[in-house]
Design a protein around this motif. Sequence first.
Motif, PDB file in Angstrom:
ATOM      1  N   CYS A 190      13.339 -26.637 -77.782  1.00 36.94           N
ATOM      2  CA  CYS A 190      12.450 -27.620 -78.417  1.00 36.94           C
ATOM      3  C   CYS A 190      12.329 -27.223 -79.881  1.00 36.94           C
ATOM      4  CB  CYS A 190      11.100 -27.628 -77.689  1.00 36.94           C
ATOM      5  SG  CYS A 190       9.901 -28.727 -78.417  1.00 36.94           S
TER       6      CYS A 190
ATOM      7  N   GLY B 106      12.759 -24.014 -80.888  1.00 40.13           N
ATOM      8  CA  GLY B 106      13.625 -22.851 -81.114  1.00 40.13           C
ATOM      9  C   GLY B 106      12.877 -21.608 -81.559  1.00 40.13           C
TER      10      GLY B 106
ATOM     11  N   SER C  73      16.049 -19.929 -76.010  1.00 41.51           N
ATOM     12  CA  SER C  73      16.383 -21.350 -76.052  1.00 41.51           C
ATOM     13  C   SER C  73      17.812 -21.621 -76.510  1.00 41.51           C
ATOM     14  CB  SER C  73      15.383 -22.092 -76.941  1.00 41.51           C
ATOM     15  OG  SER C  73      15.123 -21.373 -78.114  1.00 41.51           O
TER      16      SER C  73
ATOM     17  N   GLY D  78       7.588 -25.626 -81.463  1.00 41.06           N
ATOM     18  CA  GLY D  78       7.819 -26.735 -80.540  1.00 41.06           C
ATOM     19  C   GLY D  78       6.727 -26.845 -79.486  1.00 41.06           C
TER      20      GLY D  78
ATOM     21  N   TYR E 286       1.102 -12.117 -73.307  1.00 40.02           N
ATOM     22  CA  TYR E 286       1.357 -13.552 -73.467  1.00 40.02           C
ATOM     23  C   TYR E 286       2.845 -13.785 -73.234  1.00 40.02           C
ATOM     24  CZ  TYR E 286       1.146 -18.145 -75.843  1.00 40.02           C
ATOM     25  OH  TYR E 286       1.210 -19.482 -76.155  1.00 40.02           O
TER      26      TYR E 286
ATOM     27  N   LEU F 125      16.207 -18.858 -68.451  1.00 39.02           N
ATOM     28  CA  LEU F 125      16.010 -18.375 -69.820  1.00 39.02           C
ATOM     29  C   LEU F 125      14.569 -18.669 -70.245  1.00 39.02           C
ATOM     30  CD1 LEU F 125      19.456 -19.485 -71.203  1.00 39.02           C
ATOM     31  CD2 LEU F 125      18.718 -17.173 -70.603  1.00 39.02           C
TER      32      LEU F 125
HETATM   33  C1  LIG Z   1       6.240 -18.618 -86.271  1.00 40.93           C
HETATM   34  C2  LIG Z   1       5.647 -18.659 -84.902  1.00 40.93           C
HETATM   35  C3  LIG Z   1       4.308 -18.996 -84.756  1.00 40.93           C
HETATM   36  C4  LIG Z   1       3.728 -19.043 -83.486  1.00 40.93           C
HETATM   37  N1  LIG Z   1       2.394 -19.371 -83.384  1.00 40.93           N
HETATM   38  C5  LIG Z   1       1.842 -19.488 -82.166  1.00 40.93           C
HETATM   39  C6  LIG Z   1       0.473 -19.898 -82.022  1.00 40.93           C
HETATM   40  O1  LIG Z   1      -0.242 -20.129 -82.994  1.00 40.93           O
HETATM   41  N2  LIG Z   1      -0.017 -20.020 -80.776  1.00 40.93           N
HETATM   42  C7  LIG Z   1       0.723 -19.750 -79.669  1.00 40.93           C
HETATM   43  O2  LIG Z   1       0.213 -19.879 -78.567  1.00 40.93           O
HETATM   44  N3  LIG Z   1       2.016 -19.343 -79.771  1.00 40.93           N
HETATM   45  C8  LIG Z   1       2.582 -19.212 -80.989  1.00 40.93           C
HETATM   46  N4  LIG Z   1       3.895 -18.803 -81.102  1.00 40.93           N
HETATM   47  C9  LIG Z   1       4.649 -18.486 -79.884  1.00 40.93           C
HETATM   48  C10 LIG Z   1       5.165 -19.764 -79.244  1.00 40.93           C
HETATM   49  O3  LIG Z   1       4.206 -20.234 -78.333  1.00 40.93           O
HETATM   50  C11 LIG Z   1       6.482 -19.524 -78.491  1.00 40.93           C
HETATM   51  O4  LIG Z   1       7.444 -18.990 -79.346  1.00 40.93           O
HETATM   52  C12 LIG Z   1       6.973 -20.835 -77.869  1.00 40.93           C
HETATM   53  O5  LIG Z   1       7.888 -20.527 -76.851  1.00 40.93           O
HETATM   54  C13 LIG Z   1       7.619 -21.722 -78.905  1.00 40.93           C
HETATM   55  O6  LIG Z   1       8.007 -22.935 -78.349  1.00 40.93           O
HETATM   56  P1  LIG Z   1       9.317 -23.676 -78.896  1.00 40.93           P
HETATM   57  O7  LIG Z   1       9.434 -24.936 -78.155  1.00 40.93           O
HETATM   58  O8  LIG Z   1       9.294 -23.686 -80.375  1.00 40.93           O
HETATM   59  O9  LIG Z   1      10.411 -22.616 -78.480  1.00 40.93           O
HETATM   60  P2  LIG Z   1      11.876 -22.725 -77.876  1.00 40.93           P
HETATM   61  O10 LIG Z   1      12.539 -21.491 -78.381  1.00 40.93           O
HETATM   62  O11 LIG Z   1      12.522 -24.013 -78.126  1.00 40.93           O
HETATM   63  O12 LIG Z   1      11.600 -22.584 -76.326  1.00 40.93           O
HETATM   64  C14 LIG Z   1      10.891 -21.475 -75.811  1.00 40.93           C
HETATM   65  C15 LIG Z   1      10.918 -21.508 -74.281  1.00 40.93           C
HETATM   66  O13 LIG Z   1      10.342 -22.722 -73.813  1.00 40.93           O
HETATM   67  C16 LIG Z   1      11.277 -23.465 -73.035  1.00 40.93           C
HETATM   68  N5  LIG Z   1      11.126 -24.890 -73.373  1.00 40.93           N
HETATM   69  C17 LIG Z   1      11.162 -25.445 -74.599  1.00 40.93           C
HETATM   70  N6  LIG Z   1      10.957 -26.766 -74.510  1.00 40.93           N
HETATM   71  C18 LIG Z   1      10.800 -27.057 -73.202  1.00 40.93           C
HETATM   72  C19 LIG Z   1      10.553 -28.252 -72.482  1.00 40.93           C
HETATM   73  N7  LIG Z   1      10.419 -29.436 -73.078  1.00 40.93           N
HETATM   74  N8  LIG Z   1      10.448 -28.175 -71.125  1.00 40.93           N
HETATM   75  C20 LIG Z   1      10.565 -26.989 -70.496  1.00 40.93           C
HETATM   76  N9  LIG Z   1      10.797 -25.823 -71.137  1.00 40.93           N
HETATM   77  C21 LIG Z   1      10.904 -25.859 -72.471  1.00 40.93           C
HETATM   78  C22 LIG Z   1      12.632 -22.907 -73.454  1.00 40.93           C
HETATM   79  O14 LIG Z   1      13.593 -23.080 -72.488  1.00 40.93           O
HETATM   80  C23 LIG Z   1      12.334 -21.447 -73.698  1.00 40.93           C
HETATM   81  O15 LIG Z   1      12.287 -20.747 -72.483  1.00 40.93           O
HETATM   82  C24 LIG Z   1       4.506 -18.741 -82.348  1.00 40.93           C
HETATM   83  C25 LIG Z   1       5.854 -18.399 -82.500  1.00 40.93           C
HETATM   84  C26 LIG Z   1       6.419 -18.354 -83.755  1.00 40.93           C
HETATM   85  C27 LIG Z   1       7.869 -17.967 -83.922  1.00 40.93           C
END
Ligand SMILES: Cc1cc2nc3c(=O)[nH]c(=O)nc-3n(C[C@H](O)[C@H](O)[C@H](O)COP(=O)(O)OP(=O)(O)OC[C@H]3O[C@@H](n4cnc5c(N)ncnc54)[C@H](O)[C@@H]3O)c2cc1C
Length: 501
Positions: A120, A122, A129, A185, A454, A493
């Motif tokens: 989503c 990344g 992801s 995401g 977490y 993953l």
């Molecule tokens: C800069 C930064 C700031 C952050 N700030 C916060 C914060 O304020 N609060 C907090 O709680 N967390 C925070 N996080 C942590 C964040 O919750 C995780 O990194 C989360 O996994 C990010 O989601 P993503 O969709 O961007 O990640 P991705 O890397 O796209 O996905 C992460 C995981 O989720 C799964 N996934 C993604 N989309 C879906 C979907 N639609 N259905 C099922 N599975 C899916 C993927 O397969 C993978 O296992 C932060 C991380 C970063 C890098």
Amino acid sequence: MQRREFCHAGVAALLAGALLPRGVMAGVYAGLQQVDADLQALSLQGREQVLPRASVQELADSLRGRLLLPGKPAYDTARLVLNPVIDKHPALIVQPTGPADIQSAVQFAGANDLVVAVKCGGHSFSGKSTCDGGLLIDLSSYRNVQLDTQRRLAYVTGGSLLGAIDHETLARGLVTTAGTVSHTGVGGLATGGGFGRVARRFGLALDNIRAVDVVTADGSFHHADGDQNSDLYWGVRGGGGNFGVVSNFTFDLHPMQREVIGGKWVYPIDRARDVLEAYAEHSMRLPDAFYLDCGVGHPPGDGPGFAVLDVCYSGPPADFERLMQPFRALGKPLKDSVGAVDYVALQRSGDFSDPRAMVSYVKDGFCEGITPALIDSILQGLEPDPGRLTQCYFQHAGGAIGRVAPGDTAFSQRYVSHDMMVILAWPPEADGPAHRDYIRAYWKQLEPHTRGFYTNVAEDNERAAQLQANFEDNFQRLVALKNRYDPRNLFRLNANIEPTV
Ligand SMILES: Cc1cc2nc3c(=O)[nH]c(=O)nc-3n(C[C@H](O)[C@H](O)[C@H](O)COP(=O)(O)OP(=O)(O)OC[C@H]3O[C@@H](n4cnc5c(N)ncnc54)[C@H](O)[C@@H]3O)c2cc1C
């Protein structure tokens, strides 16, 4: 264009279509879809295998979205994640435009014994992801936020970024909990937890999920809410991507004004103990509308170390001065940016200007209060290094997060007062192993002061053996769900619940 010309153009296009081979017509429909050769891939067991051209072409023809194959520039962009040292090569990438494409992709993966990565935003620190040799479902073409302001609901597609949710909802005087960086995401954040500036008022992002649509490992589509498929609804709220791809979320919305009080108070590093002690004592007593993070650390380069308090107060403005009195006793900060601010701007204030400029490595654990012994350990082990950012950071929890029973969602750790993270960041060309050794040693001193972690942050393989204890009494129910919805562990993953069938 004149009407006659238009008609000619239309007829010409139709004739051309009738004369073109089938694959090229699919290309007209959805972008490049011509599959020229068999593909190399890895099976779920890690064996090399070949995906025949014809079956990949069949997948391509079934999509409204794009299929990206190795060797094309779009493939090389789509396989990237935030962490610049992750360099993986999926066998193929599907960019769905909706649930039907997700179903086709998951069915293809199941039929061909491929691991599925789902991307989503990344933001997964360990690169969960993307993958080598499997099928990547890159949801970046499926981004949309719609509101029903009367019912106070937001309909958010599974590839959306948090900034879009804040942008749309605050424009209507409504909000739901999102994280603190707008390019994160919704897919990863909301299925694993979702701490943020209004979580103490309105609960974690996952507490605000009213319903989800999920494509599970057999490619079937499920709507899940409190009444329908309620087991899946329970598991998706804390179990991450273990059970399938969430194509659509429905979130509860809450009335909130746009203008809040926010910003940072920055103190010199020699005040770190005082700041941490004040934070430990007073952050526990603040009302739900007062969100206060705290960090101590050293920037990369030669800049001075810092202790920082990071504020978002969304309660009655007249109460703010009284509530922050205990922190005024720390004296005048070096820098003070706290004042009236637009909430959406505050939510964007931590965004990365160049998201892939630094490698981040994070250790994470939940706290139930911050003890004097923890403060000693933090300060003893914090070592500056000009080659990296070194920071110990507390994200504020408690409040509404703790008013949900541990078994009500798969996210059980309702005792969490703060999410403690040690965050290192360095340029990709720098000496990674030395920084990793440092953080591991430092974390050994801090971990005994934590209870659980977490899963969205600590999702690396080092934590896999601790997952059962982390999910506490919810673990067996999660395993039963995994056995039912993903018995072959196509979706591995993530903070992975291994099936037992
Ligand atoms: C800069 C930064 C700031 C952050 N700030 C916060 C914060 O304020 N609060 C907090 O709680 N967390 C925070 N996080 C942590 C964040 O919750 C995780 O990194 C989360 O996994 C990010 O989601 P993503 O969709 O961007 O990640 P991705 O890397 O796209 O996905 C992460 C995981 O989720 C799964 N996934 C993604 N989309 C879906 C979907 N639609 N259905 C099922 N599975 C899916 C993927 O397969 C993978 O296992 C932060 C991380 C970063 C890098």
